[in-house]
Write a protein that holds these residues in place. Sequence first.
Motif, PDB file in Angstrom:
ATOM      1  N   LEU A  20       0.803  -0.938   0.044  1.00  0.00           N
ATOM      2  CA  LEU A  20       0.197   0.030   0.172  1.00  0.00           C
ATOM      3  C   LEU A  20       1.174   1.347   0.065  1.00  0.00           C
ATOM      4  CD1 LEU A  20      -2.802  -1.092   2.116  1.00  0.00           C
ATOM      5  CD2 LEU A  20      -2.842  -0.686   0.214  1.00  0.00           C
ATOM      6  N   PRO A  21       1.412   1.552   0.927  1.00  0.00           N
ATOM      7  CA  PRO A  21       2.360   2.766   0.982  1.00  0.00           C
ATOM      8  C   PRO A  21       3.431   2.409  -0.793  1.00  0.00           C
ATOM      9  CG  PRO A  21       3.566   1.533   2.721  1.00  0.00           C
ATOM     10  CD  PRO A  21       2.397   0.244   1.817  1.00  0.00           C
ATOM     11  N   GLY A  22       3.805   1.502  -0.834  1.00  0.00           N
ATOM     12  CA  GLY A  22       4.902   2.044  -2.596  1.00  0.00           C
ATOM     13  C   GLY A  22       3.347   1.967  -3.458  1.00  0.00           C
ATOM     14  N   ASP A  23       2.481   1.643  -3.766  1.00  0.00           N
ATOM     15  CA  ASP A  23       1.334   1.945  -4.877  1.00  0.00           C
ATOM     16  C   ASP A  23       0.821   3.221  -4.626  1.00  0.00           C
ATOM     17  OD1 ASP A  23       1.717  -0.362  -6.131  1.00  0.00           O
ATOM     18  OD2 ASP A  23      -0.365  -1.141  -4.715  1.00  0.00           O
ATOM     19  N   ALA A  24       0.985   3.873  -3.184  1.00  0.00           N
ATOM     20  CA  ALA A  24       0.342   5.125  -2.961  1.00  0.00           C
ATOM     21  C   ALA A  24       1.644   5.665  -3.306  1.00  0.00           C
ATOM     22  CB  ALA A  24       0.146   5.244  -1.743  1.00  0.00           C
ATOM     23  N   ILE A  25       3.274   5.675  -3.763  1.00  0.00           N
ATOM     24  CA  ILE A  25       3.737   6.505  -3.471  1.00  0.00           C
ATOM     25  C   ILE A  25       4.058   6.676  -5.537  1.00  0.00           C
ATOM     26  CG2 ILE A  25       6.611   7.067  -3.868  1.00  0.00           C
ATOM     27  CD1 ILE A  25       6.076   6.099  -1.279  1.00  0.00           C
ATOM     28  N   LYS A  26       4.098   5.359  -6.089  1.00  0.00           N
ATOM     29  CA  LYS A  26       3.219   5.225  -7.658  1.00  0.00           C
ATOM     30  C   LYS A  26       2.839   6.088  -7.897  1.00  0.00           C
ATOM     31  CE  LYS A  26       5.002   0.504  -6.709  1.00  0.00           C
ATOM     32  NZ  LYS A  26       4.935  -1.024  -7.351  1.00  0.00           N
ATOM     33  N   ILE A  27       1.876   5.929  -7.586  1.00  0.00           N
ATOM     34  CA  ILE A  27       0.271   6.411  -7.671  1.00  0.00           C
ATOM     35  C   ILE A  27       0.575   8.030  -8.673  1.00  0.00           C
ATOM     36  CG2 ILE A  27      -2.144   7.167  -7.498  1.00  0.00           C
ATOM     37  CD1 ILE A  27      -2.381   4.196  -6.638  1.00  0.00           C
ATOM     38  N   ALA A  28       1.058   8.629  -7.043  1.00  0.00           N
ATOM     39  CA  ALA A  28       0.753  10.140  -6.528  1.00  0.00           C
ATOM     40  C   ALA A  28       1.710  10.329  -8.142  1.00  0.00           C
ATOM     41  CB  ALA A  28       1.738  10.763  -5.067  1.00  0.00           C
ATOM     42  N   ALA A  29       2.853   9.670  -7.851  1.00  0.00           N
ATOM     43  CA  ALA A  29       4.442   9.915  -9.311  1.00  0.00           C
ATOM     44  C   ALA A  29       3.645   9.974 -10.394  1.00  0.00           C
ATOM     45  CB  ALA A  29       5.388   9.523  -9.218  1.00  0.00           C
ATOM     46  N   ALA A  30       3.083   8.536 -10.494  1.00  0.00           N
ATOM     47  CA  ALA A  30       2.283   9.000 -12.098  1.00  0.00           C
ATOM     48  C   ALA A  30       1.147   9.516 -12.659  1.00  0.00           C
ATOM     49  CB  ALA A  30       1.536   7.300 -12.085  1.00  0.00           C
ATOM     50  N   CYS A  31       0.662  10.519 -11.752  1.00  0.00           N
ATOM     51  CA  CYS A  31      -0.793  11.386 -12.038  1.00  0.00           C
ATOM     52  C   CYS A  31       0.048  12.659 -12.227  1.00  0.00           C
ATOM     53  CB  CYS A  31      -1.343  11.113 -10.619  1.00  0.00           C
ATOM     54  SG  CYS A  31      -2.368  10.125 -10.177  1.00  0.00           S
ATOM     55  N   ALA A  32       1.611  12.718 -11.638  1.00  0.00           N
ATOM     56  CA  ALA A  32       1.926  14.219 -11.569  1.00  0.00           C
ATOM     57  C   ALA A  32       2.647  14.145 -12.760  1.00  0.00           C
ATOM     58  CB  ALA A  32       3.004  14.728 -10.778  1.00  0.00           C
ATOM     59  N   VAL A  33       3.067  12.807 -13.576  1.00  0.00           N
ATOM     60  CA  VAL A  33       3.766  12.617 -14.748  1.00  0.00           C
ATOM     61  C   VAL A  33       2.506  12.331 -16.068  1.00  0.00           C
ATOM     62  CG1 VAL A  33       5.184  10.999 -15.996  1.00  0.00           C
ATOM     63  CG2 VAL A  33       5.864  11.443 -14.030  1.00  0.00           C
ATOM     64  N   GLY A  34       1.691  12.060 -15.070  1.00  0.00           N
ATOM     65  CA  GLY A  34       0.810  11.040 -16.594  1.00  0.00           C
ATOM     66  C   GLY A  34      -0.430  12.266 -16.975  1.00  0.00           C
ATOM     67  N   ILE A  35      -0.449  13.309 -15.826  1.00  0.00           N
ATOM     68  CA  ILE A  35      -1.359  14.877 -16.826  1.00  0.00           C
ATOM     69  C   ILE A  35      -0.635  15.247 -17.029  1.00  0.00           C
ATOM     70  CG2 ILE A  35      -2.199  16.756 -15.725  1.00  0.00           C
ATOM     71  CD1 ILE A  35      -3.092  14.971 -13.556  1.00  0.00           C
ATOM     72  N   THR A  36       0.475  15.772 -17.225  1.00  0.00           N
ATOM     73  CA  THR A  36       1.566  16.115 -18.302  1.00  0.00           C
ATOM     74  C   THR A  36       1.611  16.009 -19.041  1.00  0.00           C
ATOM     75  OG1 THR A  36       2.814  17.215 -16.067  1.00  0.00           O
ATOM     76  CG2 THR A  36       4.119  17.518 -18.320  1.00  0.00           C
ATOM     77  N   LEU A  37       1.823  14.698 -19.605  1.00  0.00           N
ATOM     78  CA  LEU A  37       2.982  13.816 -20.790  1.00  0.00           C
ATOM     79  C   LEU A  37       1.488  13.528 -20.926  1.00  0.00           C
ATOM     80  CD1 LEU A  37       5.138  10.701 -19.143  1.00  0.00           C
ATOM     81  CD2 LEU A  37       5.568  13.004 -20.635  1.00  0.00           C
ATOM     82  N   ARG A  38       0.013  13.295 -21.023  1.00  0.00           N
ATOM     83  CA  ARG A  38      -1.258  13.462 -21.710  1.00  0.00           C
ATOM     84  C   ARG A  38      -1.741  14.051 -23.047  1.00  0.00           C
ATOM     85  NH1 ARG A  38      -4.529   9.147 -21.358  1.00  0.00           N
ATOM     86  NH2 ARG A  38      -6.256   9.429 -22.447  1.00  0.00           N
ATOM     87  N   LYS A  39      -0.948  15.685 -22.478  1.00  0.00           N
ATOM     88  CA  LYS A  39      -1.679  16.693 -22.645  1.00  0.00           C
ATOM     89  C   LYS A  39       0.191  16.569 -24.036  1.00  0.00           C
ATOM     90  CE  LYS A  39      -2.464  19.693 -19.127  1.00  0.00           C
ATOM     91  NZ  LYS A  39      -2.413  20.498 -18.548  1.00  0.00           N
ATOM     92  N   ARG A  40       0.889  16.229 -23.978  1.00  0.00           N
ATOM     93  CA  ARG A  40       2.713  16.600 -24.669  1.00  0.00           C
ATOM     94  C   ARG A  40       2.080  15.274 -26.177  1.00  0.00           C
ATOM     95  NH1 ARG A  40       6.994  18.236 -21.122  1.00  0.00           N
ATOM     96  NH2 ARG A  40       6.009  19.980 -20.445  1.00  0.00           N
ATOM     97  N   ILE A  41       1.192  13.703 -25.569  1.00  0.00           N
ATOM     98  CA  ILE A  41       1.862  12.890 -26.491  1.00  0.00           C
ATOM     99  C   ILE A  41       0.598  12.911 -27.071  1.00  0.00           C
ATOM    100  CG2 ILE A  41       1.290  10.865 -26.351  1.00  0.00           C
ATOM    101  CD1 ILE A  41       2.919  10.138 -24.295  1.00  0.00           C
ATOM    102  N   LYS A  42      -0.727  13.785 -26.916  1.00  0.00           N
ATOM    103  CA  LYS A  42      -1.998  13.122 -27.265  1.00  0.00           C
ATOM    104  C   LYS A  42      -1.490  14.509 -28.971  1.00  0.00           C
ATOM    105  CE  LYS A  42      -6.323  14.058 -26.198  1.00  0.00           C
ATOM    106  NZ  LYS A  42      -7.648  14.351 -25.419  1.00  0.00           N
ATOM    107  N   LYS A  43      -0.421  15.271 -28.875  1.00  0.00           N
ATOM    108  CA  LYS A  43       0.121  15.899 -30.114  1.00  0.00           C
ATOM    109  C   LYS A  43       0.125  15.212 -31.159  1.00  0.00           C
ATOM    110  CE  LYS A  43       0.766  20.235 -27.315  1.00  0.00           C
ATOM    111  NZ  LYS A  43       2.093  21.076 -26.892  1.00  0.00           N
ATOM    112  N   PHE A  44       1.144  13.817 -31.153  1.00  0.00           N
ATOM    113  CA  PHE A  44       2.070  13.161 -31.881  1.00  0.00           C
ATOM    114  C   PHE A  44       1.098  12.076 -31.952  1.00  0.00           C
ATOM    115  CE2 PHE A  44       4.889  14.896 -28.737  1.00  0.00           C
ATOM    116  CZ  PHE A  44       6.137  15.266 -30.376  1.00  0.00           C
ATOM    117  N   ILE A  45       0.125  12.094 -31.423  1.00  0.00           N
ATOM    118  CA  ILE A  45      -0.630  10.889 -32.332  1.00  0.00           C
ATOM    119  C   ILE A  45      -2.159  11.114 -32.904  1.00  0.00           C
ATOM    120  CG2 ILE A  45      -2.409   8.293 -31.787  1.00  0.00           C
ATOM    121  CD1 ILE A  45       0.062   8.774 -28.698  1.00  0.00           C
TER     122      ILE A  45
END
Length: 174
Positions: free
Chosen positions: A149-174
């Motif tokens: 649970l603690p590790g997955d909470a950290i992974k989720i927080a990191a993935a949210c931060a990265v995912g929100i930013t990357l999703r906007k940028r990757i949409k331009k290429f696909i």
Amino acid sequence: MKTKKIAMTAVLAAIICVLAPLSLPAGEIPLSLATFAIYIIAATVDWKYSFSAVIIYILLGAAGLPVFSAFTGGLQKLVGVTGGYIIGYIPCVLIIGLMISKLESKKWIYPLSMILGTAVLYALGTAWFIFQTKSQLGAALAACVVPFLPGDAIKIAAACAVGITLRKRIKKFI
């Protein structure tokens, strides 16, 4: 366009294949970066790409390539005690990907989808673990869920931060 989509799916599968084997032993269920890879790809691209990438990853591992935790592979991993978690990546990535695709402008959907996807992943993996080991639910939860649970909470927080930013940028290429 088809070439671009195939290439994107291959890159996503490669990301999982590179991150998933990196793990720390934590009893019978290792602590790996596979879920982090699943969270990232599901948060950044359309669900069809992330779903296809997870299927490719599982097939590569089933064929014997060392892409599962601790650089293992083979069908024995899918039928072993961790097999339910590996198969659980499929509904996990679908839940995350579909929820984000429907409500991507709402930032709260990112962590919520990852929590729900992880809950289904835990349920499938723990049920398979109980079936394989004939252990009790409490013991299985103590071995298969609570330590992660603690590790997955950290992974989720990191993935949210990265995912929100990357999703906007990757949409331009696909």
